[in-house]
Every structure is written in structure tokens, then in C-alpha cells.
Design a protein around this motif. Structure first.
Motif, PDB file in Angstrom:
ATOM      1  N   LEU A   5    -118.434 -65.229 -35.619  1.00  0.00           N
ATOM      2  CA  LEU A   5    -119.500 -66.032 -36.376  1.00  0.00           C
ATOM      3  C   LEU A   5    -120.633 -66.389 -35.499  1.00  0.00           C
ATOM      4  N   ARG A   6    -121.570 -67.224 -36.076  1.00  0.00           N
ATOM      5  CA  ARG A   6    -122.730 -67.171 -35.456  1.00  0.00           C
ATOM      6  C   ARG A   6    -122.697 -68.204 -34.338  1.00  0.00           C
ATOM      7  N   ASP A   7    -121.785 -69.062 -34.232  1.00  0.00           N
ATOM      8  CA  ASP A   7    -121.525 -69.871 -32.774  1.00  0.00           C
ATOM      9  C   ASP A   7    -120.562 -69.140 -31.799  1.00  0.00           C
ATOM     10  N   GLY A   8    -120.501 -67.690 -32.088  1.00  0.00           N
ATOM     11  CA  GLY A   8    -119.721 -66.880 -31.126  1.00  0.00           C
ATOM     12  C   GLY A   8    -118.279 -67.054 -31.415  1.00  0.00           C
ATOM     13  N   ILE A   9    -117.647 -67.621 -32.132  1.00  0.00           N
ATOM     14  CA  ILE A   9    -116.207 -67.849 -32.610  1.00  0.00           C
ATOM     15  C   ILE A   9    -115.763 -66.587 -33.347  1.00  0.00           C
ATOM     16  N   PRO A  93    -108.486 -74.238 -31.118  1.00  0.00           N
ATOM     17  CA  PRO A  93    -108.514 -75.274 -31.967  1.00  0.00           C
ATOM     18  C   PRO A  93    -109.934 -75.268 -32.332  1.00  0.00           C
ATOM     19  N   ALA A  94    -110.262 -76.023 -33.440  1.00  0.00           N
ATOM     20  CA  ALA A  94    -111.819 -76.247 -33.790  1.00  0.00           C
ATOM     21  C   ALA A  94    -112.367 -77.525 -33.036  1.00  0.00           C
ATOM     22  N   GLU A 123    -122.622 -61.844 -43.482  1.00  0.00           N
ATOM     23  CA  GLU A 123    -123.767 -62.544 -43.094  1.00  0.00           C
ATOM     24  C   GLU A 123    -123.313 -63.947 -43.622  1.00  0.00           C
ATOM     25  N   LYS A 124    -122.904 -64.227 -44.916  1.00  0.00           N
ATOM     26  CA  LYS A 124    -122.430 -65.462 -45.158  1.00  0.00           C
ATOM     27  C   LYS A 124    -121.221 -65.956 -44.538  1.00  0.00           C
ATOM     28  N   PHE A 125    -120.475 -65.173 -44.189  1.00  0.00           N
ATOM     29  CA  PHE A 125    -119.266 -65.367 -43.280  1.00  0.00           C
ATOM     30  C   PHE A 125    -119.736 -66.173 -41.848  1.00  0.00           C
ATOM     31  N   LYS A 126    -120.648 -65.384 -41.382  1.00  0.00           N
ATOM     32  CA  LYS A 126    -121.225 -65.919 -40.056  1.00  0.00           C
ATOM     33  C   LYS A 126    -121.776 -67.144 -40.191  1.00  0.00           C
ATOM     34  N   MET A 127    -122.172 -67.566 -41.188  1.00  0.00           N
ATOM     35  CA  MET A 127    -122.962 -68.848 -41.204  1.00  0.00           C
ATOM     36  C   MET A 127    -121.830 -69.964 -41.434  1.00  0.00           C
ATOM     37  N   VAL A 128    -120.694 -69.860 -41.441  1.00  0.00           N
ATOM     38  CA  VAL A 128    -119.620 -71.065 -41.676  1.00  0.00           C
ATOM     39  C   VAL A 128    -119.857 -71.749 -40.575  1.00  0.00           C
ATOM     40  N   HIS A 133    -115.639 -77.122 -40.684  1.00  0.00           N
ATOM     41  CA  HIS A 133    -114.527 -76.772 -41.722  1.00  0.00           C
ATOM     42  C   HIS A 133    -113.232 -76.289 -41.527  1.00  0.00           C
ATOM     43  N   ALA A 134    -112.864 -75.768 -40.170  1.00  0.00           N
ATOM     44  CA  ALA A 134    -111.787 -75.231 -39.918  1.00  0.00           C
ATOM     45  C   ALA A 134    -110.789 -76.372 -39.587  1.00  0.00           C
ATOM     46  N   LEU A 135    -109.531 -76.169 -39.809  1.00  0.00           N
ATOM     47  CA  LEU A 135    -108.289 -76.992 -39.550  1.00  0.00           C
ATOM     48  C   LEU A 135    -107.483 -76.513 -38.323  1.00  0.00           C
ATOM     49  N   ASP A 136    -107.150 -77.564 -37.464  1.00  0.00           N
ATOM     50  CA  ASP A 136    -106.483 -77.374 -36.450  1.00  0.00           C
ATOM     51  C   ASP A 136    -104.882 -77.451 -36.682  1.00  0.00           C
ATOM     52  N   PHE A 137    -104.200 -76.630 -36.016  1.00  0.00           N
ATOM     53  CA  PHE A 137    -102.698 -76.485 -36.116  1.00  0.00           C
ATOM     54  C   PHE A 137    -102.020 -76.122 -35.056  1.00  0.00           C
TER      55      PHE A 137
END
Length: 139
Positions: A5-9, A93-94, A123-128, A133-137
Motif C-alpha cells: 500500500l502507499r504507506d508501505g504496509i 495490527p493497524a 492503484e485504488k488498492f494502494k490508496m486504502v 479502515h483495517a480491523l485488528d485481531f
């Protein structure tokens, strides 16, 4: 499949489900209103399949359908023909460091069945915004 993703995740697609957008449409044309209901049904089905309440929808583009005369049921519009639902996982975790990992239910529409994913959707995936938005578990 792994994506960065754009933030390196770095995330992995854990599950992928696909089906025809208009499976079950017996007659008539889809309209802007019926497409809204179809998207709501897709979201509900995705939540049930993946056992997740939270989701991220990449808003699909509706394309006008040309007709010769006024259509009495609304404005004819079509969505891309294939629904895609993916559960993405990240090994960290997010937000909550007490948790073990994070996941996100991602929903989008596209022209053809996967794989490969189209460049536009990647490209749209990378912008998430994963942290938002992600849930930690925990395992």
C-alpha cells in the motif's frame, strides 16, 4: 498475492470471492436505483461470507445504458460486470499494539474475473488507508 500500500504496509489476499454483478437479473435493465440496492446486497453477502462487519468499498463507476425511448423504471445504468470481495491480511495490527494482526474486507467491481488484477484497481488498492479502515485481531 501480495500488495504494498502507499504507506508501505504489505498485505496479502487471504480470500477472494467473485461472481457476476447481474447474476439473477431475469429481465429488464439495471438502473441507478437498482444498482444501489445491488451494491447493498453485495456488501451484506460479503460480510456474511467473511464474518466481518466492517468493510471498505471501492465505489464502482456506473455507465449509462443507451435506450431508444424513456425507461419507465428509472435511469438505465450498468455497473462493471464482476463483483470482487477480498479479505486482506497484514501481519501487524493497524492500531492496537496488543493485537496480533489486522485485516480488511475489500469490495470492488471490475470488467473481468481476476487474476490478474487490473492496474487501475491495484492503484485504488494502494490508496486504502489501512490504519483507518483495517480491523485488528488476535490469533
Amino acid at each position: 498475492m501480495e500488495l504494498v500500500l502507499r504507506d508501505g504496509i504489505e498485505v496479502k489476499i487471504k480470500e477472494l470471492h467473485q461472481w457476476g454483478t447481474y447474476n439473477g437479473l431475469l429481465e429488464g435493465l439495471p438502473t441507478d436505483k437498482s444498482n444501489k440496492r445491488a451494491i447493498e446486497r453485495v456488501i451484506k453477502r460479503a460480510q456474511e461470507m467473511c464474518y466481518m462487519d466492517e468493510y471498505y468499498l471501492i465505489e464502482p463507476k456506473q455507465t449509462p445504458i443507451e435506450v431508444d425511448k424513456p425507461y419507465r423504471f428509472g435511469t438505465p445504468m450498468s455497473l462493471p460486470p464482476i463483483v470482487c470481495v477480498a479479505e486482506l491480511w497484514h501481519h501487524q495490527p493497524a492500531r492496537d499494539e496488543k493485537m496480533h494482526a489486522s485485516s480488511l474486507l475489500l469490495i470492488w467491481f471490475q470488467k473481468e474475473y481476476c487474476f490478474p488484477l487490473g492496474d487501475e484497481i491495484i492503484e485504488k488498492f494502494k490508496m486504502v488507508d489501512w490504519k483507518k479502515h483495517a480491523l485488528d485481531f488476535e490469533y
